[in-house]
Motif scaffolding. Structure first.
Motif, PDB file in Angstrom:
ATOM      1  N   ARG A   1      38.430  -6.665 -71.389  1.00 19.43           N
ATOM      2  CA  ARG A   1      39.092  -5.708 -72.410  1.00 19.43           C
ATOM      3  C   ARG A   1      40.192  -5.286 -72.110  1.00 19.43           C
ATOM      4  NH1 ARG A   1      36.178  -5.718 -77.090  1.00 19.43           N
ATOM      5  NH2 ARG A   1      34.258  -6.436 -76.687  1.00 19.43           N
ATOM      6  N   GLY A   2      40.807  -5.144 -70.769  1.00 19.44           N
ATOM      7  CA  GLY A   2      42.137  -4.583 -70.538  1.00 19.44           C
ATOM      8  C   GLY A   2      42.067  -2.967 -70.547  1.00 19.44           C
ATOM      9  N   SER A   3      40.840  -2.436 -70.475  1.00 19.37           N
ATOM     10  CA  SER A   3      40.865  -0.989 -70.400  1.00 19.37           C
ATOM     11  C   SER A   3      39.529  -0.862 -70.048  1.00 19.37           C
ATOM     12  CB  SER A   3      41.087  -0.521 -71.896  1.00 19.37           C
ATOM     13  OG  SER A   3      40.897   1.058 -71.704  1.00 19.37           O
ATOM     14  N   SER A   4      39.419   0.573 -69.282  1.00 15.59           N
ATOM     15  CA  SER A   4      37.958   0.950 -68.969  1.00 15.59           C
ATOM     16  C   SER A   4      37.710   2.154 -69.548  1.00 15.59           C
ATOM     17  CB  SER A   4      37.829   1.367 -67.406  1.00 15.59           C
ATOM     18  OG  SER A   4      39.035   2.142 -67.036  1.00 15.59           O
ATOM     19  N   ASP A   5      38.123   2.345 -70.932  1.00 15.48           N
ATOM     20  CA  ASP A   5      38.031   3.461 -71.572  1.00 15.48           C
ATOM     21  C   ASP A   5      36.537   3.484 -72.169  1.00 15.48           C
ATOM     22  OD1 ASP A   5      38.226   5.760 -73.208  1.00 15.48           O
ATOM     23  OD2 ASP A   5      39.370   4.623 -74.826  1.00 15.48           O
TER      24      ASP A   5
ATOM     25  N   ASN B   1      37.473   7.623 -68.767  1.00 20.16           N
ATOM     26  CA  ASN B   1      37.959   6.593 -67.957  1.00 20.16           C
ATOM     27  C   ASN B   1      36.450   6.510 -67.315  1.00 20.16           C
ATOM     28  OD1 ASN B   1      38.333   4.754 -65.984  1.00 20.16           O
ATOM     29  ND2 ASN B   1      40.411   5.712 -65.324  1.00 20.16           N
TER      30      ASN B   1
ATOM     31  N   ARG C   1      35.576   2.618 -75.928  1.00 17.30           N
ATOM     32  CA  ARG C   1      35.749   1.375 -76.357  1.00 17.30           C
ATOM     33  C   ARG C   1      34.494   0.582 -75.867  1.00 17.30           C
ATOM     34  NH1 ARG C   1      40.930  -1.665 -75.458  1.00 17.30           N
ATOM     35  NH2 ARG C   1      39.827  -2.897 -76.918  1.00 17.30           N
TER      36      ARG C   1
ATOM     37  N   TYR D   1      36.936  -4.418 -67.462  1.00 16.84           N
ATOM     38  CA  TYR D   1      38.349  -4.095 -67.323  1.00 16.84           C
ATOM     39  C   TYR D   1      39.066  -5.292 -67.534  1.00 16.84           C
ATOM     40  CZ  TYR D   1      43.314  -2.676 -65.923  1.00 16.84           C
ATOM     41  OH  TYR D   1      44.394  -2.373 -65.983  1.00 16.84           O
TER      42      TYR D   1
END
Length: 124
Positions: free
Chosen positions: A88-92, A26, A95, A85
């Motif tokens: 992309r919809g994610s804060s990984d 994260n 990715r 975020y």
């Protein structure tokens, strides 16, 4: 004051921050871990300043400068993480490598798209 106590605490803080940077996915937790590492450096600067009895208090002045730079870094870093975020919809962190442009496989002018981009376009 013994120099060993704040030095050991700073080493422990730095190690926890280093573990957080290397092991977390994260982006927010990675930024928090970087802040822990910077605080360990600040603790060392102040401890050595007190131990050396510096008349100019250069360690404390450098610590204030480091805090100001860290505040700016966290502000810009959080803005970047929020934009990633939203897109992309994610804060990984794993990715985030998808943001780099890759050359097109067929030689076309358009950059190659990632499969998750095609799925997002199909869903929209």
């Amino acid at each position: 004051m013994h120099l060993v106590y704040p030095a050991v605490l700073a080493v422990l803080l730095f190690c926890v921050g280093l573990y957080g940077v290397l092991a977390r996915r994260n982006a927010i937790l990675v930024l928090m871990s970087v802040e822990l590492m910077l605080n360990a450096v600040n603790l060392n600067l102040v401890a050595f300043d007190v131990w050396l009895r510096d008349a100019l208090h250069a360690g404390q002045a450098l610590t204030l400068f480091t805090i100001a730079v860290a505040a700016a870094e966290i502000g810009i870093g959080l803005a970047i993480v929020l934009l990633v975020y939203r897109n992309r919809g994610s804060s990984d962190v794993d990715r985030l490598t998808d943001l780099a442009e890759r050359p097109a496989a067929d030689g076309a002018d358009e950059p190659a798209h990632h499969p998750s981009d095609q799925q997002a376009e199909a869903a929209a």
